[in-house]
Motif scaffolding. Sequence first.
Motif, PDB file in Angstrom:
ATOM      1  N   TRP A   1     -14.977   6.854   1.683  1.00 42.28           N
ATOM      2  CA  TRP A   1     -14.715   5.609   0.559  1.00 42.28           C
ATOM      3  C   TRP A   1     -14.383   4.514   1.193  1.00 42.28           C
ATOM      4  O   TRP A   1     -14.368   3.350   0.848  1.00 42.28           O
ATOM      5  CB  TRP A   1     -13.126   6.185  -0.020  1.00 42.28           C
ATOM      6  CG  TRP A   1     -12.556   5.322  -1.013  1.00 42.28           C
ATOM      7  CD1 TRP A   1     -12.619   5.050  -2.254  1.00 42.28           C
ATOM      8  CD2 TRP A   1     -11.461   4.449  -0.324  1.00 42.28           C
ATOM      9  NE1 TRP A   1     -11.725   4.005  -2.493  1.00 42.28           N
ATOM     10  CE2 TRP A   1     -10.909   3.637  -1.420  1.00 42.28           C
ATOM     11  CE3 TRP A   1     -10.650   4.399   0.663  1.00 42.28           C
ATOM     12  CZ2 TRP A   1      -9.925   2.746  -1.330  1.00 42.28           C
ATOM     13  CZ3 TRP A   1      -9.499   3.661   0.934  1.00 42.28           C
ATOM     14  CH2 TRP A   1      -9.173   2.789  -0.172  1.00 42.28           C
ATOM     15  N   VAL A   2     -13.787   4.579   2.477  1.00 41.51           N
ATOM     16  CA  VAL A   2     -13.550   3.239   3.113  1.00 41.51           C
ATOM     17  C   VAL A   2     -14.891   2.541   3.501  1.00 41.51           C
ATOM     18  O   VAL A   2     -14.875   1.129   3.356  1.00 41.51           O
ATOM     19  CB  VAL A   2     -12.887   3.411   4.642  1.00 41.51           C
ATOM     20  CG1 VAL A   2     -12.643   2.422   5.661  1.00 41.51           C
ATOM     21  CG2 VAL A   2     -11.402   4.114   4.463  1.00 41.51           C
ATOM     22  N   LYS A   3     -16.034   3.132   3.699  1.00 40.65           N
ATOM     23  CA  LYS A   3     -17.260   2.577   3.881  1.00 40.65           C
ATOM     24  C   LYS A   3     -17.773   1.847   2.522  1.00 40.65           C
ATOM     25  O   LYS A   3     -18.552   0.626   2.678  1.00 40.65           O
ATOM     26  CB  LYS A   3     -18.175   3.360   4.515  1.00 40.65           C
ATOM     27  CG  LYS A   3     -19.530   2.973   4.708  1.00 40.65           C
ATOM     28  CD  LYS A   3     -20.432   3.787   5.174  1.00 40.65           C
ATOM     29  CE  LYS A   3     -22.165   3.348   5.575  1.00 40.65           C
ATOM     30  NZ  LYS A   3     -22.838   4.444   6.084  1.00 40.65           N
ATOM     31  N   GLN A   4     -17.587   2.448   1.724  1.00 41.72           N
ATOM     32  CA  GLN A   4     -17.851   1.928   0.236  1.00 41.72           C
ATOM     33  C   GLN A   4     -17.113   0.697  -0.135  1.00 41.72           C
ATOM     34  O   GLN A   4     -17.772  -0.398  -0.573  1.00 41.72           O
ATOM     35  CB  GLN A   4     -17.823   2.892  -0.725  1.00 41.72           C
ATOM     36  CG  GLN A   4     -18.762   4.119  -0.749  1.00 41.72           C
ATOM     37  CD  GLN A   4     -18.650   5.064  -1.810  1.00 41.72           C
ATOM     38  OE1 GLN A   4     -17.636   5.018  -2.593  1.00 41.72           O
ATOM     39  NE2 GLN A   4     -19.538   6.219  -1.860  1.00 41.72           N
ATOM     40  N   GLU A   5     -15.863   0.757   0.186  1.00 37.23           N
ATOM     41  CA  GLU A   5     -14.920  -0.452  -0.087  1.00 37.23           C
ATOM     42  C   GLU A   5     -15.311  -1.564   0.689  1.00 37.23           C
ATOM     43  O   GLU A   5     -15.462  -2.750   0.515  1.00 37.23           O
ATOM     44  CB  GLU A   5     -13.546  -0.164  -0.174  1.00 37.23           C
ATOM     45  CG  GLU A   5     -12.992   0.786  -0.828  1.00 37.23           C
ATOM     46  CD  GLU A   5     -12.748   0.209  -2.118  1.00 37.23           C
ATOM     47  OE1 GLU A   5     -12.477  -1.023  -2.164  1.00 37.23           O
ATOM     48  OE2 GLU A   5     -13.234   0.786  -3.473  1.00 37.23           O
ATOM     49  N   THR A   6     -15.691  -1.359   1.988  1.00 35.24           N
ATOM     50  CA  THR A   6     -16.271  -2.392   2.775  1.00 35.24           C
ATOM     51  C   THR A   6     -17.278  -2.964   2.501  1.00 35.24           C
ATOM     52  O   THR A   6     -17.551  -4.295   2.538  1.00 35.24           O
ATOM     53  CB  THR A   6     -16.194  -1.997   4.481  1.00 35.24           C
ATOM     54  OG1 THR A   6     -14.974  -1.304   4.841  1.00 35.24           O
ATOM     55  CG2 THR A   6     -16.499  -3.031   5.360  1.00 35.24           C
ATOM     56  N   GLU A   7     -18.262  -2.415   2.045  1.00 30.09           N
ATOM     57  CA  GLU A   7     -19.491  -2.977   1.643  1.00 30.09           C
ATOM     58  C   GLU A   7     -19.343  -3.661   0.332  1.00 30.09           C
ATOM     59  O   GLU A   7     -19.873  -4.726   0.139  1.00 30.09           O
ATOM     60  CB  GLU A   7     -20.626  -1.873   1.173  1.00 30.09           C
ATOM     61  CG  GLU A   7     -21.014  -1.147   2.536  1.00 30.09           C
ATOM     62  CD  GLU A   7     -22.211   0.100   2.283  1.00 30.09           C
ATOM     63  OE1 GLU A   7     -22.322   0.207   1.011  1.00 30.09           O
ATOM     64  OE2 GLU A   7     -22.662   0.584   3.241  1.00 30.09           O
ATOM     65  N   ILE A   8     -18.502  -3.301  -0.694  1.00 30.40           N
ATOM     66  CA  ILE A   8     -18.294  -3.944  -1.980  1.00 30.40           C
ATOM     67  C   ILE A   8     -17.636  -5.439  -1.541  1.00 30.40           C
ATOM     68  O   ILE A   8     -18.147  -6.374  -2.216  1.00 30.40           O
ATOM     69  CB  ILE A   8     -17.477  -3.152  -2.631  1.00 30.40           C
ATOM     70  CG1 ILE A   8     -18.460  -1.756  -3.405  1.00 30.40           C
ATOM     71  CG2 ILE A   8     -16.982  -3.897  -4.027  1.00 30.40           C
ATOM     72  CD1 ILE A   8     -17.470  -1.061  -4.308  1.00 30.40           C
ATOM     73  N   SER A   9     -16.671  -5.281  -0.711  1.00 29.18           N
ATOM     74  CA  SER A   9     -15.946  -6.373  -0.345  1.00 29.18           C
ATOM     75  C   SER A   9     -16.761  -7.522   0.377  1.00 29.18           C
ATOM     76  O   SER A   9     -16.586  -8.635   0.122  1.00 29.18           O
ATOM     77  CB  SER A   9     -14.633  -6.423   0.430  1.00 29.18           C
ATOM     78  OG  SER A   9     -15.075  -5.552   1.820  1.00 29.18           O
TER      79      SER A   9
ATOM     80  N   LYS B   1      -6.711   1.786   4.902  1.00 25.27           N
ATOM     81  CA  LYS B   1      -8.184   2.465   5.306  1.00 25.27           C
ATOM     82  C   LYS B   1      -7.819   3.175   6.468  1.00 25.27           C
ATOM     83  O   LYS B   1      -8.455   4.156   7.116  1.00 25.27           O
ATOM     84  CB  LYS B   1      -8.938   1.221   5.865  1.00 25.27           C
ATOM     85  CG  LYS B   1      -9.346   0.295   4.733  1.00 25.27           C
ATOM     86  CD  LYS B   1     -10.191  -0.522   5.055  1.00 25.27           C
ATOM     87  CE  LYS B   1     -10.893  -1.441   3.926  1.00 25.27           C
ATOM     88  NZ  LYS B   1     -11.710  -2.563   4.417  1.00 25.27           N
TER      89      LYS B   1
ATOM     90  N   GLU C   1       0.968  -1.129  -0.097  1.00 23.82           N
ATOM     91  CA  GLU C   1      -0.142   0.116  -0.047  1.00 23.82           C
ATOM     92  C   GLU C   1       0.896   1.303  -0.087  1.00 23.82           C
ATOM     93  O   GLU C   1       1.835   1.299   0.700  1.00 23.82           O
ATOM     94  CB  GLU C   1      -0.982   0.045   1.210  1.00 23.82           C
ATOM     95  CG  GLU C   1      -1.801  -1.102   1.383  1.00 23.82           C
ATOM     96  CD  GLU C   1      -2.829  -1.033   2.409  1.00 23.82           C
ATOM     97  OE1 GLU C   1      -2.481  -0.377   3.442  1.00 23.82           O
ATOM     98  OE2 GLU C   1      -3.731  -1.975   2.624  1.00 23.82           O
TER      99      GLU C   1
END
Length: 271
Positions: free
Chosen positions: A128-136, A53, A5
Motif C-alpha cells: 500500500w505504501v508503494k502504491q501511495e508513493t506512485e500516486i503522489s 508509512k 495520523e
Amino acid sequence: AAELEYESVLCVKPDVNVYRIPPRTSNRGYRASDWKLDHPDWTGRLRVTSKGKTAYIKLEDKVSGELFAQAPIDQYPGIAVETVTDSSRYFVIRIQDGTGRSAFIGIGFTDRGDAFDFNVSLQDHFKWVKQETEISKESQEADTRPKLDLGFKEGQTIKLNIGNMTTKKGGAAKPRVSGSGGLSLLPPPPGGKIAVPPIPPPSSTAIANHVTPPPVLKSSNASSADILLDLDAPASASKAPAPATTDLWGDFTASSAVPNQAPQQSNWVQF
C-alpha cells in the motif's frame, strides 16, 4: 501532518517467543538452530501496527499490556526484519528505544499459521505504501506539466454539419418543400423523375351513332332494304315531316281489333 495520523492495528498474535541471538559472523544469514529454542528469554504478545508509512512491531506483556520492546520498520524486506535460513517460523528484528540505541533479537511462533499472518501483514502494508508513493508522484508530475487550454480564443469559431444543412461549394442550400398541414417534405432525389398523375377520362357523352331511333311501324309489305335504310339514316328520317293523315298506331289498333288476323311481321332487327 504526522500528529494528525492515527495508528492502526495490522496483526495481533497472543504467543510469541523472544531469543537472544549471537552476532552474525558471516553474510550467509541467521540460523534458528544456533538459538536456544527450548529456553526462550521472554514470552509475551505481539502486535503489528502502522502509523502513516511506518510499521511497528510491538512486544507487550500478555496480562498488563506493558511495552517490552518495539521495532520500527521503514521497508520490508529490509534490515529491520529478516527471515532465518532454516525455518519459516523464526525472524530477526531490530528493536530501538527512545534514545536511539538498537539491538537485534530473534522471535519465533509456535504455530506456522501465526508466522504466515505476521509476514503477510507486513507485505500488505508496504504494498500500500508503494502504491501511495506512485500516486503522489504522478500527481506532482501532472502539476508541473503545462495545462492544456481547451477554451475558445478570441474570434475563434467552429462549424457544425447537421443533417442536410451542408451545401456544396458555389451552391445554395436546397429549400424544403412544405406540404399540407405544415409538414416539411424532402426534395426528390437527384436525377429522379416526378410521375405525372394520369388525366381522368372526360365524362361520357351521348354518342349519336348509339342512340336508337324510335321504331317506325310499317306495313307488312315493306322490304328488308327499307328497314336497313331507316336504321342507317336516322337523321334524315327525323327531318322528314310526317303526313298529317298518317297514324303511327294504326297497325297496332288494327291488330288488336281483329283477334283472328295473322300476326304482323316485326320491324325490329336483332343485332
